[in-house]
Design an enzyme around this catalytic site. Structure first.
Site, PDB file in Angstrom:
ATOM      1  CD1 TRP A 109      20.656   0.989  27.684  1.00 50.67           C
ATOM      2  CD2 TRP A 109      19.128  -0.599  27.332  1.00 50.67           C
ATOM      3  NE1 TRP A 109      20.805   0.047  28.667  1.00 50.67           N
ATOM      4  CE2 TRP A 109      19.881  -0.935  28.482  1.00 50.67           C
ATOM      5  CE3 TRP A 109      18.109  -1.463  26.904  1.00 50.67           C
ATOM      6  CZ2 TRP A 109      19.635  -2.104  29.207  1.00 50.67           C
ATOM      7  CZ3 TRP A 109      17.883  -2.613  27.636  1.00 50.67           C
ATOM      8  CH2 TRP A 109      18.632  -2.922  28.770  1.00 50.67           C
ATOM      9  NE  ARG A 111      17.879  11.007  24.731  1.00 48.57           N
ATOM     10  CZ  ARG A 111      18.685  11.906  25.305  1.00 48.57           C
ATOM     11  NH1 ARG A 111      19.971  11.690  25.367  1.00 48.57           N
ATOM     12  NH2 ARG A 111      18.193  13.014  25.809  1.00 48.57           N
ATOM     13  NE  ARG A 113      22.871  12.103  29.578  1.00 49.69           N
ATOM     14  CZ  ARG A 113      22.631  13.177  30.306  1.00 49.69           C
ATOM     15  NH1 ARG A 113      23.060  14.348  29.898  1.00 49.69           N
ATOM     16  NH2 ARG A 113      21.962  13.090  31.444  1.00 49.69           N
ATOM     17  CB  SER A 121      28.652  -2.420  12.480  1.00 53.23           C
ATOM     18  OG  SER A 121      28.628  -1.942  11.160  1.00 53.23           O
ATOM     19  NE  ARG A 123      31.128   0.465   6.008  1.00 52.34           N
ATOM     20  CZ  ARG A 123      31.848   1.555   6.027  1.00 52.34           C
ATOM     21  NH1 ARG A 123      31.720   2.412   7.024  1.00 52.34           N
ATOM     22  NH2 ARG A 123      32.675   1.812   5.063  1.00 52.34           N
ATOM     23  NE  ARG A 193      23.738   1.783   8.139  1.00 50.48           N
ATOM     24  CZ  ARG A 193      24.852   1.770   8.837  1.00 50.48           C
ATOM     25  NH1 ARG A 193      25.151   0.745   9.588  1.00 50.48           N
ATOM     26  NH2 ARG A 193      25.690   2.780   8.774  1.00 50.48           N
ATOM     27  CG  LEU A 210      24.508  -1.078  42.286  1.00 55.20           C
ATOM     28  CD1 LEU A 210      23.557  -2.020  41.557  1.00 55.20           C
ATOM     29  CD2 LEU A 210      24.963  -1.726  43.596  1.00 55.20           C
ATOM     30  NE  ARG A 220      14.684   4.417  29.607  1.00 55.39           N
ATOM     31  CZ  ARG A 220      14.237   5.214  28.652  1.00 55.39           C
ATOM     32  NH1 ARG A 220      12.971   5.170  28.284  1.00 55.39           N
ATOM     33  NH2 ARG A 220      15.040   6.086  28.079  1.00 55.39           N
TER      34      ARG A 220
END
Ligand code: FAD
Length: 266
Positions: A109, A111, A113, A121, A123, A193, A210, A220
Protein backbone atom coordinates in the site's frame (compact mmCIF):
# COMPACT_ATOMS: atom_id res chain seq x y z
CA UNK A 1 -23.79 5.46 12.53
CA UNK A 2 -20.45 7.16 13.25
CA UNK A 3 -18.15 4.22 12.37
CA UNK A 4 -18.51 1.39 9.86
CA UNK A 5 -16.24 -1.66 9.62
CA UNK A 6 -15.93 -4.05 6.66
CA UNK A 7 -13.92 -7.21 7.31
CA UNK A 8 -12.15 -9.24 4.61
CA UNK A 9 -11.57 -13.01 4.58
CA UNK A 10 -8.22 -12.84 6.40
CA UNK A 11 -9.18 -10.52 9.25
CA UNK A 12 -8.11 -7.35 7.39
CA UNK A 13 -10.64 -4.57 7.68
CA UNK A 14 -11.55 -1.08 6.57
CA UNK A 15 -12.83 1.27 9.27
CA UNK A 16 -14.71 4.29 8.02
CA UNK A 17 -15.69 7.07 10.38
CA UNK A 18 -18.64 9.05 9.03
CA UNK A 19 -17.75 12.08 11.13
CA UNK A 20 -14.32 12.30 9.47
CA UNK A 21 -16.03 12.18 6.07
CA UNK A 22 -19.06 14.37 6.77
CA UNK A 23 -18.16 16.56 3.78
CA UNK A 24 -18.98 13.65 1.43
CA UNK A 25 -22.22 12.72 3.06
CA UNK A 26 -24.67 15.49 2.40
CA UNK A 27 -27.26 14.17 -0.01
CA UNK A 28 -28.58 17.11 -1.99
CA UNK A 29 -31.66 17.45 -4.14
CA UNK A 30 -32.37 19.40 -7.32
CA UNK A 31 -34.86 22.14 -6.47
CA UNK A 32 -35.29 25.80 -7.29
CA UNK A 33 -32.18 27.96 -6.85
CA UNK A 34 -32.00 29.39 -3.34
CA UNK A 35 -34.23 26.71 -1.81
CA UNK A 36 -32.85 24.83 1.18
CA UNK A 37 -31.16 21.63 0.06
CA UNK A 38 -32.03 18.31 1.67
CA UNK A 39 -33.16 14.84 0.54
CA UNK A 40 -36.73 14.68 -0.77
CA UNK A 41 -38.30 11.37 -1.65
CA UNK A 42 -39.04 11.03 -5.36
CA UNK A 43 -36.74 13.89 -6.43
CA UNK A 44 -33.39 13.31 -8.15
CA UNK A 45 -30.50 13.81 -5.77
CA UNK A 46 -26.74 14.02 -5.75
CA UNK A 47 -24.25 12.93 -3.11
CA UNK A 48 -21.87 15.61 -1.97
CA UNK A 49 -18.85 13.56 -3.15
CA UNK A 50 -20.10 13.95 -6.73
CA UNK A 51 -21.26 17.55 -6.23
CA UNK A 52 -17.76 18.62 -5.15
CA UNK A 53 -16.45 17.58 -8.59
CA UNK A 54 -19.01 19.86 -10.26
CA UNK A 55 -18.27 22.69 -7.87
CA UNK A 56 -14.55 22.45 -8.67
CA UNK A 57 -15.23 22.35 -12.41
CA UNK A 58 -17.58 25.34 -12.28
CA UNK A 59 -15.19 27.55 -10.33
CA UNK A 60 -13.78 28.28 -13.78
CA UNK A 61 -17.02 30.10 -14.69
CA UNK A 62 -17.51 31.67 -11.25
CA UNK A 63 -20.85 29.88 -11.08
CA UNK A 64 -22.92 30.76 -8.02
CA UNK A 65 -25.09 27.65 -8.13
CA UNK A 66 -23.19 25.53 -5.60
CA UNK A 67 -21.96 23.33 -8.42
CA UNK A 68 -25.38 22.02 -9.39
CA UNK A 69 -27.49 22.98 -12.42
CA UNK A 70 -29.73 20.07 -13.35
CA UNK A 71 -29.47 16.36 -12.85
CA UNK A 72 -28.87 15.20 -16.44
CA UNK A 73 -26.49 18.01 -17.37
CA UNK A 74 -24.49 17.56 -14.15
CA UNK A 75 -24.20 13.80 -14.54
CA UNK A 76 -23.02 14.28 -18.14
CA UNK A 77 -20.41 16.80 -16.98
CA UNK A 78 -18.97 14.34 -14.44
CA UNK A 79 -18.73 11.73 -17.21
CA UNK A 80 -17.05 14.24 -19.54
CA UNK A 81 -14.50 15.25 -16.88
CA UNK A 82 -13.77 11.60 -16.08
CA UNK A 83 -13.40 10.51 -19.69
CA UNK A 84 -11.25 13.51 -20.65
CA UNK A 85 -9.09 12.97 -17.54
CA UNK A 86 -9.63 16.38 -15.97
CA UNK A 87 -8.02 14.95 -12.86
CA UNK A 88 -7.69 18.07 -10.71
CA UNK A 89 -11.44 18.29 -10.06
CA UNK A 90 -11.41 14.71 -8.71
CA UNK A 91 -8.58 15.72 -6.38
CA UNK A 92 -11.01 18.09 -4.60
CA UNK A 93 -12.79 15.08 -3.08
CA UNK A 94 -10.98 13.43 -0.17
CA UNK A 95 -11.65 10.22 1.73
CA UNK A 96 -10.25 9.33 5.13
CA UNK A 97 -10.30 5.84 6.66
CA UNK A 98 -8.27 3.31 8.63
CA UNK A 99 -7.16 -0.09 7.39
CA UNK A 100 -6.03 -2.99 9.57
CA UNK A 101 -4.01 -5.40 7.42
CA UNK A 102 -0.95 -7.66 7.48
CA UNK A 103 2.35 -5.83 7.47
CA UNK A 104 3.28 -7.27 4.06
CA UNK A 105 0.12 -5.75 2.53
CA UNK A 106 0.83 -2.39 4.17
CA UNK A 107 4.23 -2.51 2.40
CA UNK A 108 2.43 -2.74 -0.94
CA UNK A 109 0.00 0.00 0.00
CA UNK A 110 2.83 2.38 0.88
CA UNK A 111 4.03 2.32 -2.71
CA UNK A 112 1.07 4.60 -3.50
CA UNK A 113 3.05 7.73 -2.75
CA UNK A 114 0.23 10.20 -3.19
CA UNK A 115 -1.63 8.83 -0.14
CA UNK A 116 -1.23 10.46 3.27
CA UNK A 117 -0.71 7.87 5.97
CA UNK A 118 0.06 7.27 9.62
CA UNK A 119 0.87 3.82 10.94
CA UNK A 120 0.82 2.24 14.38
CA UNK A 121 4.16 1.71 16.07
CA UNK A 122 4.96 -1.45 17.98
CA UNK A 123 7.32 0.66 20.00
CA UNK A 124 4.55 2.73 21.55
CA UNK A 125 1.86 0.17 22.11
CA UNK A 126 1.10 -2.50 24.68
CA UNK A 127 3.08 -5.68 24.25
CA UNK A 128 0.58 -8.22 25.58
CA UNK A 129 -0.33 -11.31 23.57
CA UNK A 130 -4.03 -10.50 23.41
CA UNK A 131 -3.28 -7.10 21.88
CA UNK A 132 -1.05 -8.48 19.10
CA UNK A 133 -2.99 -9.72 16.11
CA UNK A 134 -1.83 -11.96 13.26
CA UNK A 135 -3.45 -12.50 9.89
CA UNK A 136 -5.87 -15.42 9.58
CA UNK A 137 -4.73 -16.77 6.20
CA UNK A 138 -6.71 -18.73 3.65
CA UNK A 139 -4.61 -21.35 1.90
CA UNK A 140 -6.72 -21.54 -1.17
CA UNK A 141 -4.41 -21.02 -4.08
CA UNK A 142 -1.35 -22.78 -5.45
CA UNK A 143 1.42 -20.88 -7.14
CA UNK A 144 0.81 -20.57 -10.88
CA UNK A 145 3.22 -21.44 -13.66
CA UNK A 146 3.41 -17.79 -14.70
CA UNK A 147 3.96 -16.80 -11.03
CA UNK A 148 0.98 -14.44 -11.21
CA UNK A 149 0.09 -13.01 -7.81
CA UNK A 150 -3.59 -13.86 -8.10
CA UNK A 151 -3.06 -17.63 -8.28
CA UNK A 152 -5.59 -19.61 -10.23
CA UNK A 153 -5.71 -23.18 -8.93
CA UNK A 154 -7.31 -24.04 -5.62
CA UNK A 155 -5.42 -26.24 -3.18
CA UNK A 156 -7.77 -29.17 -2.79
CA UNK A 157 -5.65 -31.43 -0.58
CA UNK A 158 -7.07 -31.34 3.00
CA UNK A 159 -3.86 -32.76 4.49
CA UNK A 160 -1.78 -30.03 2.89
CA UNK A 161 -4.22 -27.40 4.17
CA UNK A 162 -3.95 -28.84 7.68
CA UNK A 163 -0.12 -28.86 7.50
CA UNK A 164 -0.08 -25.24 6.35
CA UNK A 165 -2.45 -24.11 9.09
CA UNK A 166 -0.59 -25.92 11.86
CA UNK A 167 2.79 -24.68 10.56
CA UNK A 168 1.53 -21.10 10.33
CA UNK A 169 0.05 -21.03 13.80
CA UNK A 170 3.21 -22.57 15.23
CA UNK A 171 5.52 -20.08 13.58
CA UNK A 172 3.49 -16.98 14.51
CA UNK A 173 3.18 -18.15 18.10
CA UNK A 174 6.90 -18.94 18.27
CA UNK A 175 7.68 -15.51 16.83
CA UNK A 176 5.49 -13.89 19.43
CA UNK A 177 7.11 -15.87 22.31
CA UNK A 178 10.62 -14.90 21.16
CA UNK A 179 9.61 -11.29 20.74
CA UNK A 180 8.08 -11.17 24.21
CA UNK A 181 11.10 -12.98 25.75
CA UNK A 182 13.50 -10.51 24.12
CA UNK A 183 11.60 -7.58 25.62
CA UNK A 184 11.60 -9.29 29.02
CA UNK A 185 15.38 -9.72 28.68
CA UNK A 186 15.71 -5.96 28.23
CA UNK A 187 16.05 -5.74 24.44
CA UNK A 188 14.67 -2.49 23.00
CA UNK A 189 11.17 -2.92 21.50
CA UNK A 190 12.30 -1.72 18.08
CA UNK A 191 15.02 -4.40 18.05
CA UNK A 192 12.83 -7.16 19.48
CA UNK A 193 10.31 -6.85 16.64
CA UNK A 194 12.67 -8.58 14.23
CA UNK A 195 11.33 -11.81 15.72
CA UNK A 196 7.84 -11.03 14.48
CA UNK A 197 6.57 -12.32 11.11
CA UNK A 198 5.26 -10.09 8.30
CA UNK A 199 1.78 -11.54 8.89
CA UNK A 200 1.42 -9.40 12.00
CA UNK A 201 -1.51 -7.00 11.59
CA UNK A 202 -0.79 -3.30 11.45
CA UNK A 203 -3.11 -0.30 11.49
CA UNK A 204 -2.79 2.57 9.01
CA UNK A 205 -4.85 5.71 8.76
CA UNK A 206 -5.14 7.12 5.23
CA UNK A 207 -6.32 10.26 3.53
CA UNK A 208 -6.53 10.12 -0.25
CA UNK A 209 -8.15 12.20 -2.94
CA UNK A 210 -10.57 10.61 -5.36
CA UNK A 211 -8.25 10.83 -8.36
CA UNK A 212 -5.53 8.83 -6.62
CA UNK A 213 -8.07 6.50 -5.03
CA UNK A 214 -9.32 5.65 -8.54
CA UNK A 215 -5.69 5.06 -9.62
CA UNK A 216 -5.29 2.68 -6.68
CA UNK A 217 -8.48 0.79 -7.60
CA UNK A 218 -7.30 0.21 -11.15
CA UNK A 219 -3.98 -1.20 -9.89
CA UNK A 220 -5.20 -3.16 -6.89
CA UNK A 221 -8.55 -4.55 -8.14
CA UNK A 222 -6.67 -5.86 -11.18
CA UNK A 223 -6.75 -9.65 -11.49
CA UNK A 224 -2.95 -9.82 -11.15
CA UNK A 225 -2.90 -7.90 -7.82
CA UNK A 226 -2.45 -10.00 -4.71
CA UNK A 227 -5.78 -11.25 -3.33
CA UNK A 228 -5.18 -9.84 0.15
CA UNK A 229 -4.93 -6.27 -1.18
CA UNK A 230 -7.47 -6.84 -3.94
CA UNK A 231 -10.18 -7.68 -1.43
CA UNK A 232 -9.51 -4.40 0.40
CA UNK A 233 -9.52 -2.41 -2.85
CA UNK A 234 -12.93 -3.87 -3.69
CA UNK A 235 -14.24 -2.81 -0.26
CA UNK A 236 -13.09 0.76 -1.00
CA UNK A 237 -14.77 0.69 -4.41
CA UNK A 238 -18.04 -0.96 -3.44
CA UNK A 239 -18.60 0.45 0.05
CA UNK A 240 -17.08 3.94 -0.08
CA UNK A 241 -16.93 5.18 -3.68
CA UNK A 242 -20.28 3.53 -4.48
CA UNK A 243 -21.85 5.33 -1.53
CA UNK A 244 -20.43 8.86 -1.79
CA UNK A 245 -19.48 9.14 -5.47
CA UNK A 246 -22.13 6.93 -7.10
CA UNK A 247 -21.75 8.63 -10.51
CA UNK A 248 -18.01 8.06 -10.49
CA UNK A 249 -18.58 4.51 -9.31
CA UNK A 250 -20.78 3.88 -12.34
CA UNK A 251 -17.99 5.13 -14.63
CA UNK A 252 -15.40 2.94 -12.89
CA UNK A 253 -17.70 -0.06 -13.24
CA UNK A 254 -18.12 0.63 -16.96
CA UNK A 255 -14.35 0.47 -17.37
CA UNK A 256 -14.10 -2.68 -15.27
CA UNK A 257 -16.77 -4.29 -17.44
CA UNK A 258 -14.88 -3.34 -20.63
CA UNK A 259 -11.79 -4.99 -19.16
CA UNK A 260 -13.86 -8.02 -18.13
CA UNK A 261 -12.96 -7.50 -14.48
CA UNK A 262 -15.54 -8.54 -11.88
CA UNK A 263 -17.50 -5.71 -10.23
CA UNK A 264 -17.39 -7.51 -6.88
CA UNK A 265 -14.36 -9.19 -5.31
CA UNK A 266 -14.02 -12.69 -6.76
C1 FAD B 1 0.55 -6.14 -9.23
C2 FAD B 1 1.57 -5.14 -8.75
C3 FAD B 1 2.86 -5.54 -8.50
C4 FAD B 1 3.83 -4.62 -8.06
N1 FAD B 1 5.10 -5.06 -7.78
C5 FAD B 1 6.02 -4.18 -7.33
C6 FAD B 1 7.36 -4.60 -6.99
O1 FAD B 1 7.70 -5.76 -7.14
N2 FAD B 1 8.23 -3.68 -6.51
C7 FAD B 1 7.90 -2.36 -6.36
O2 FAD B 1 8.73 -1.56 -5.93
N3 FAD B 1 6.64 -1.95 -6.65
C8 FAD B 1 5.71 -2.80 -7.12
N4 FAD B 1 4.44 -2.38 -7.39
C9 FAD B 1 4.11 -0.97 -7.13
C10 FAD B 1 3.97 -0.17 -8.41
O3 FAD B 1 5.17 -0.17 -9.14
C11 FAD B 1 3.59 1.29 -8.07
O4 FAD B 1 4.64 1.91 -7.40
C12 FAD B 1 2.38 1.36 -7.18
O5 FAD B 1 1.35 0.58 -7.72
C13 FAD B 1 1.93 2.81 -7.02
O6 FAD B 1 1.41 3.27 -8.24
P1 FAD B 1 1.45 4.78 -8.67
O7 FAD B 1 2.86 5.24 -8.80
O8 FAD B 1 0.55 4.92 -9.84
O9 FAD B 1 0.70 5.47 -7.41
P2 FAD B 1 1.10 6.76 -6.60
O10 FAD B 1 2.44 6.62 -5.99
O11 FAD B 1 -0.06 7.05 -5.69
O12 FAD B 1 1.18 7.88 -7.71
C14 FAD B 1 0.05 8.24 -8.50
C15 FAD B 1 0.56 9.02 -9.70
O13 FAD B 1 1.15 10.23 -9.24
C16 FAD B 1 2.31 10.54 -10.01
N5 FAD B 1 3.47 10.64 -9.10
C17 FAD B 1 3.53 10.26 -7.79
N6 FAD B 1 4.72 10.55 -7.28
C18 FAD B 1 5.43 11.10 -8.28
C19 FAD B 1 6.75 11.62 -8.36
N7 FAD B 1 7.58 11.62 -7.32
N8 FAD B 1 7.16 12.10 -9.54
C20 FAD B 1 6.34 12.11 -10.60
N9 FAD B 1 5.10 11.65 -10.60
C21 FAD B 1 4.64 11.15 -9.45
C22 FAD B 1 2.46 9.43 -11.04
O14 FAD B 1 1.85 9.84 -12.23
C23 FAD B 1 1.68 8.28 -10.47
O15 FAD B 1 1.13 7.42 -11.44
C24 FAD B 1 3.48 -3.27 -7.85
C25 FAD B 1 2.16 -2.86 -8.10
C26 FAD B 1 1.20 -3.78 -8.54
C27 FAD B 1 -0.21 -3.30 -8.78
Amino acid sequence: MPEQVWTAFNGSRVIFDNMDNAHLDHYQVYRFPGDPIFPVEGKPGIWNGDRLILKAARVSTRASNNGMTNFDRDKKLVRYLYEKKHTSVFEQVTYQFTVVMPLYIAEQWKRHRTWHMNQESLRYREQEEETIEFEIPEWHYQNTEGNKQGGDKLIDNPELLETLTVGYEGSTHAGWLRYRAAIDLGVAKEDARRFLPVSIMTTCMFTVDLHNLIGFLFKRCAPDAQREIRVLAYILKNKLVAQYNPWVHELINEEFTKRQWPLEYA
